[in-house]
Design a protein around this motif. Structure first.
Motif, PDB file in Angstrom:
ATOM      1  N   THR A  91      82.559  52.164  35.120  1.00 38.63           N
ATOM      2  CA  THR A  91      81.523  51.272  35.662  1.00 38.63           C
ATOM      3  C   THR A  91      80.405  52.073  36.313  1.00 38.63           C
ATOM      4  OG1 THR A  91      83.225  49.597  36.052  1.00 38.63           O
ATOM      5  CG2 THR A  91      81.129  49.334  37.198  1.00 38.63           C
ATOM      6  N   VAL A  92      80.766  53.116  37.050  1.00 35.43           N
ATOM      7  CA  VAL A  92      79.741  53.949  37.696  1.00 35.43           C
ATOM      8  C   VAL A  92      78.860  54.629  36.648  1.00 35.43           C
ATOM      9  CG1 VAL A  92      79.380  55.940  39.197  1.00 35.43           C
ATOM     10  CG2 VAL A  92      81.165  54.292  39.740  1.00 35.43           C
ATOM     11  N   LEU A  93      79.455  55.131  35.570  1.00 31.46           N
ATOM     12  CA  LEU A  93      78.664  55.771  34.519  1.00 31.46           C
ATOM     13  C   LEU A  93      77.769  54.768  33.800  1.00 31.46           C
ATOM     14  CD1 LEU A  93      81.297  58.215  32.971  1.00 31.46           C
ATOM     15  CD2 LEU A  93      79.399  58.764  34.494  1.00 31.46           C
ATOM     16  N   LEU A  94      78.255  53.533  33.620  1.00 26.44           N
ATOM     17  CA  LEU A  94      77.413  52.507  32.995  1.00 26.44           C
ATOM     18  C   LEU A  94      76.194  52.198  33.862  1.00 26.44           C
ATOM     19  CD1 LEU A  94      77.001  50.395  30.739  1.00 26.44           C
ATOM     20  CD2 LEU A  94      78.357  48.802  32.110  1.00 26.44           C
ATOM     21  N   LEU A  95      76.406  52.076  35.165  1.00 28.38           N
ATOM     22  CA  LEU A  95      75.278  51.822  36.057  1.00 28.38           C
ATOM     23  C   LEU A  95      74.371  53.041  36.191  1.00 28.38           C
ATOM     24  CD1 LEU A  95      77.142  49.799  38.825  1.00 28.38           C
ATOM     25  CD2 LEU A  95      75.641  48.923  37.042  1.00 28.38           C
ATOM     26  N   LYS A  96      74.896  54.219  35.925  1.00 31.90           N
ATOM     27  CA  LYS A  96      74.040  55.412  35.911  1.00 31.90           C
ATOM     28  C   LYS A  96      73.140  55.420  34.677  1.00 31.90           C
ATOM     29  CE  LYS A  96      74.131  60.464  35.928  1.00 31.90           C
ATOM     30  NZ  LYS A  96      72.974  60.493  36.845  1.00 31.90           N
ATOM     31  N   ALA A  97      73.627  54.850  33.580  1.00 28.37           N
ATOM     32  CA  ALA A  97      72.792  54.784  32.369  1.00 28.37           C
ATOM     33  C   ALA A  97      71.735  53.691  32.444  1.00 28.37           C
ATOM     34  CB  ALA A  97      73.685  54.548  31.144  1.00 28.37           C
ATOM     35  N   LEU A  98      71.896  52.746  33.359  1.00 24.25           N
ATOM     36  CA  LEU A  98      70.961  51.617  33.434  1.00 24.25           C
ATOM     37  C   LEU A  98      69.527  52.050  33.718  1.00 24.25           C
ATOM     38  CD1 LEU A  98      71.747  48.184  34.897  1.00 24.25           C
ATOM     39  CD2 LEU A  98      69.651  49.274  35.619  1.00 24.25           C
ATOM     40  N   PRO A  99      69.250  53.004  34.654  1.00 20.90           N
ATOM     41  CA  PRO A  99      67.850  53.407  34.858  1.00 20.90           C
ATOM     42  C   PRO A  99      67.194  54.045  33.647  1.00 20.90           C
ATOM     43  CG  PRO A  99      69.221  54.113  36.703  1.00 20.90           C
ATOM     44  CD  PRO A  99      70.142  53.651  35.630  1.00 20.90           C
ATOM     45  N   HIS A 100      67.993  54.537  32.684  1.00 23.74           N
ATOM     46  CA  HIS A 100      67.426  55.092  31.456  1.00 23.74           C
ATOM     47  C   HIS A 100      67.103  54.002  30.436  1.00 23.74           C
ATOM     48  CE1 HIS A 100      68.435  59.149  32.800  1.00 23.74           C
ATOM     49  NE2 HIS A 100      69.616  58.678  33.165  1.00 23.74           N
ATOM     50  N   ILE A 101      67.532  52.779  30.700  1.00 25.43           N
ATOM     51  CA  ILE A 101      67.307  51.666  29.762  1.00 25.43           C
ATOM     52  C   ILE A 101      66.247  50.713  30.290  1.00 25.43           C
ATOM     53  CG2 ILE A 101      68.423  49.741  28.576  1.00 25.43           C
ATOM     54  CD1 ILE A 101      71.058  51.282  28.762  1.00 25.43           C
ATOM     55  N   PHE A 102      66.266  50.428  31.588  1.00 19.79           N
ATOM     56  CA  PHE A 102      65.313  49.512  32.210  1.00 19.79           C
ATOM     57  C   PHE A 102      64.483  50.264  33.249  1.00 19.79           C
ATOM     58  CE2 PHE A 102      68.839  46.742  30.918  1.00 19.79           C
ATOM     59  CZ  PHE A 102      68.156  45.771  30.203  1.00 19.79           C
ATOM     60  N   PRO A 103      63.260  49.804  33.511  1.00 15.03           N
ATOM     61  CA  PRO A 103      62.432  50.463  34.535  1.00 15.03           C
ATOM     62  C   PRO A 103      62.905  50.099  35.937  1.00 15.03           C
ATOM     63  CG  PRO A 103      61.267  48.592  33.594  1.00 15.03           C
ATOM     64  CD  PRO A 103      62.532  48.734  32.798  1.00 15.03           C
ATOM     65  N   VAL A 104      63.043  51.103  36.784  1.00 14.78           N
ATOM     66  CA  VAL A 104      63.512  50.874  38.151  1.00 14.78           C
ATOM     67  C   VAL A 104      62.362  50.786  39.145  1.00 14.78           C
ATOM     68  CG1 VAL A 104      65.735  51.955  37.749  1.00 14.78           C
ATOM     69  CG2 VAL A 104      63.807  53.350  38.496  1.00 14.78           C
ATOM     70  N   THR A 105      61.124  50.944  38.701  1.00  9.73           N
ATOM     71  CA  THR A 105      59.977  50.900  39.606  1.00  9.73           C
ATOM     72  C   THR A 105      59.349  49.521  39.697  1.00  9.73           C
ATOM     73  OG1 THR A 105      58.557  51.641  37.778  1.00  9.73           O
ATOM     74  CG2 THR A 105      59.442  53.327  39.262  1.00  9.73           C
ATOM     75  N   ASP A 106      59.855  48.521  38.949  1.00 10.76           N
ATOM     76  CA  ASP A 106      59.291  47.168  39.027  1.00 10.76           C
ATOM     77  C   ASP A 106      59.603  46.565  40.390  1.00 10.76           C
ATOM     78  OD1 ASP A 106      58.535  47.614  36.500  1.00 10.76           O
ATOM     79  OD2 ASP A 106      59.811  46.116  35.549  1.00 10.76           O
ATOM     80  N   TYR A 107      58.644  45.740  40.881  1.00 12.16           N
ATOM     81  CA  TYR A 107      58.863  45.105  42.183  1.00 12.16           C
ATOM     82  C   TYR A 107      60.034  44.135  42.117  1.00 12.16           C
ATOM     83  CZ  TYR A 107      57.757  42.637  46.503  1.00 12.16           C
ATOM     84  OH  TYR A 107      57.823  42.079  47.752  1.00 12.16           O
ATOM     85  N   ARG A 108      60.091  43.345  41.064  1.00 15.77           N
ATOM     86  CA  ARG A 108      61.234  42.451  40.822  1.00 15.77           C
ATOM     87  C   ARG A 108      61.677  42.623  39.370  1.00 15.77           C
ATOM     88  NH1 ARG A 108      58.001  38.873  43.976  1.00 15.77           N
ATOM     89  NH2 ARG A 108      58.975  38.280  45.929  1.00 15.77           N
TER      90      ARG A 108
END
Length: 465
Positions: A91-108
């Motif tokens: 689960t931790v590795l899956l959530l680590k891959a999430l910033p490479h798939i979606f932008p983390v700089t969006d306000y919402r």
């Protein structure tokens, strides 16, 4: 496509859990390469169908949150070496891959924000009862730092967690004092778990030659104890890895928020500064070769690299929080002061001839004067037309208002008359129904009934005479 996307997510977590248990598996399995390929596939599918990807991720995060709540409920029923409330490595590795798939700089963001809330809730509420829980917590804290670093988003949960982890390495005579003031409730019960009390000893007894080229790393590798024949994490490795990883994240946060939080660094890093003060005895003093000291300074009992690493963080914290003059804190930034731009109107003098555009077209003075008069006439004609149009609209609006007033007055008078007639007729019908000699008759029905007795005349056509 939704089912296949969800299968990829579950496969990612399964491979991550297998890496935690058995490692990469060699060339035959290549679990690390499997995760890389799955990340590429998830990224391409997300780019092709972002709505489907967002829905699947949202459902998966909801499942993870429900599982977290269930584990938190079942923690008191199990032993600390058998059960943990922290998420698995997959689960931790899956959530680590999430910033490479979606932008983390969006306000919402519909996926990043729920994931960030899940991680911060895990940091604050999951109890830390052994070395494995502590390593997983530090990994999740690193994920939150990665989520919030580029957007300069402040996460109080991470700051409190890092401050609480630093207080695990204090000297034994400060355990009770630091446990009472620990910002994380799960770390306040450190005296109840023997594994966490040995972190300080593991840090001091670490004899490995760590350096800036070979720093200690976090590891979940199990080591079999010869006396108990049980597999546990190496206390010395865990202590050094957690200590250096915590200091590295604190340095990253200080570099990220320095000068970006409107002079509120003192309040932002207050808990971490208090934790560093608790480790004051382990800070390596600055060496002064030119000035001999009469008194011998007390040296740190930590290994040299760890002591220097701690001293570097303390000096950086002192520079950031040691501001003597600063502006008062504001809850909201004031709007930027902008002066109104002053413009000088361009006034044309009709008595003076100006070449301007006419000179560029090689016109004579008479032709230019004729064109100027034509332009003035056209402007005046447009202005008169505009005024007449506005006057006509105003006259029409006033005429409609007056007509509405007159017709409304007559309509009101007719309605009052109709209401009076209806009231009189209702009173008459009521007296007839009451009877008793007040009033007889009423209605055409009585006239038809008396027609046969010749008491009331009525014509053959059905009309009264």
């Amino acid at each position: 496509m939704q089912n296949f996307y969800d299968v990829c997510l579950r496969r990612f977590m399964a491979v991550g859990d297998a890496i935690s248990d058995s490692g990469d598996g060699g060339k035959a399995l290549g679990r690390h390469e499997q995760l890389n390929d799955l990340t590429r596939v998830l990224y391409r599918m997300t780019q092709d169908s972002p709505s489907i990807a967002g829905a699947v991720w949202g459902r998966r995060i909801g499942i993870l949150h429900k599982a977290l709540l269930k584990r938190l409920r079942d923690v008191p029923l199990h032993h600390q070496d058998v059960f943990t409330a922290w998420p698995s490595v997959g689960t931790v590795l899956l959530l680590k891959a999430l910033p490479h798939i979606f932008p983390v700089t969006d306000y919402r963001h519909g996926v990043v924000l729920p994931s960030l809330l899940y991680l911060t809730q895990t940091l604050v509420q999951c109890p830390i009862r052994n070395h494995g829980d502590l390593v997983t917590g530090v990994l999740i804290a690193g994920l939150v730092v990665e989520y919030t670093r580029e957007a300069h988003r402040v996460s109080p949960e991470v700051l409190a967690f890092l401050a609480g982890v630093l207080r695990l390495f204090v000297v034994p005579n400060k355990w009770n004092e630091c446990a009472k003031t620990n910002p994380i409730p799960s770390l306040a019960n450190v005296v109840n778990y023997p594994d966490l009390l040995t972190l300080r000893d593991g840090l001091v007894s670490n004899k490995k030659g760590y350096s800036s080229e070979n720093p200690p790393k976090l590891s979940l590798e199990l080591k079999r104890n010869a006396s108990t024949n049980l597999e546990k994490l190496d206390s010395a490795k865990v202590a050094a890895g957690v200590f250096c990883a915590t200091l590295h994240m604190i340095d990253t946060l200080m570099d990220t928020f320095r000068g970006k939080v409107d002079h509120s660094e003192n309040e932002l890093f207050s808990e971490i500064a208090q934790s560093l003060l608790c480790l004051g005895e382990d800070i390596a003093p600055k060496s002064k070769t030119n000035t001999p000291s009469k008194k011998k300074k007390k040296m740190s009992i930590l290994p040299s690299y760890l002591s220097e690493r701690l001293s570097s963080t303390v000096h950086k914290m002192t520079k950031i929080t040691g501001q003597t003059h600063r502006a008062p804190l504001l809850r909201r930034l004031p709007p930027p002061t902008q002066s109104i731009k002053t413009l000088a109107p361009r006034m044309a003098d009709p008595t003076k001839y100006s070449l301007s555009n006419d000179a560029r077209q090689s016109k004579s003075q008479s032709q230019a004067e004729s064109d100027r008069l034509r332009r003035e006439y056209k402007r005046e004609h447009k202005a008169v037309s505009r005024e007449l149009r506005l006057d006509g609209q105003f006259v029409e609006m006033e005429r409609r208002k007056e007509l509405e007033y007159k017709t409304g007055k007559d309509r009101k008078k007719r309605n009052e008359n109709f209401a009076w007639l209806e009231g009189e007729q209702a009173a008459m019908n009521q007296q007839v129904r009451i009877g008793g000699g007040l009033l007889k008759g009423g209605g055409i029905g009585m006239a038809r009934a008396k027609a046969a007795t010749a008491q009331l005349g009525i014509k053959k056509g059905g009309k009264m005479s």
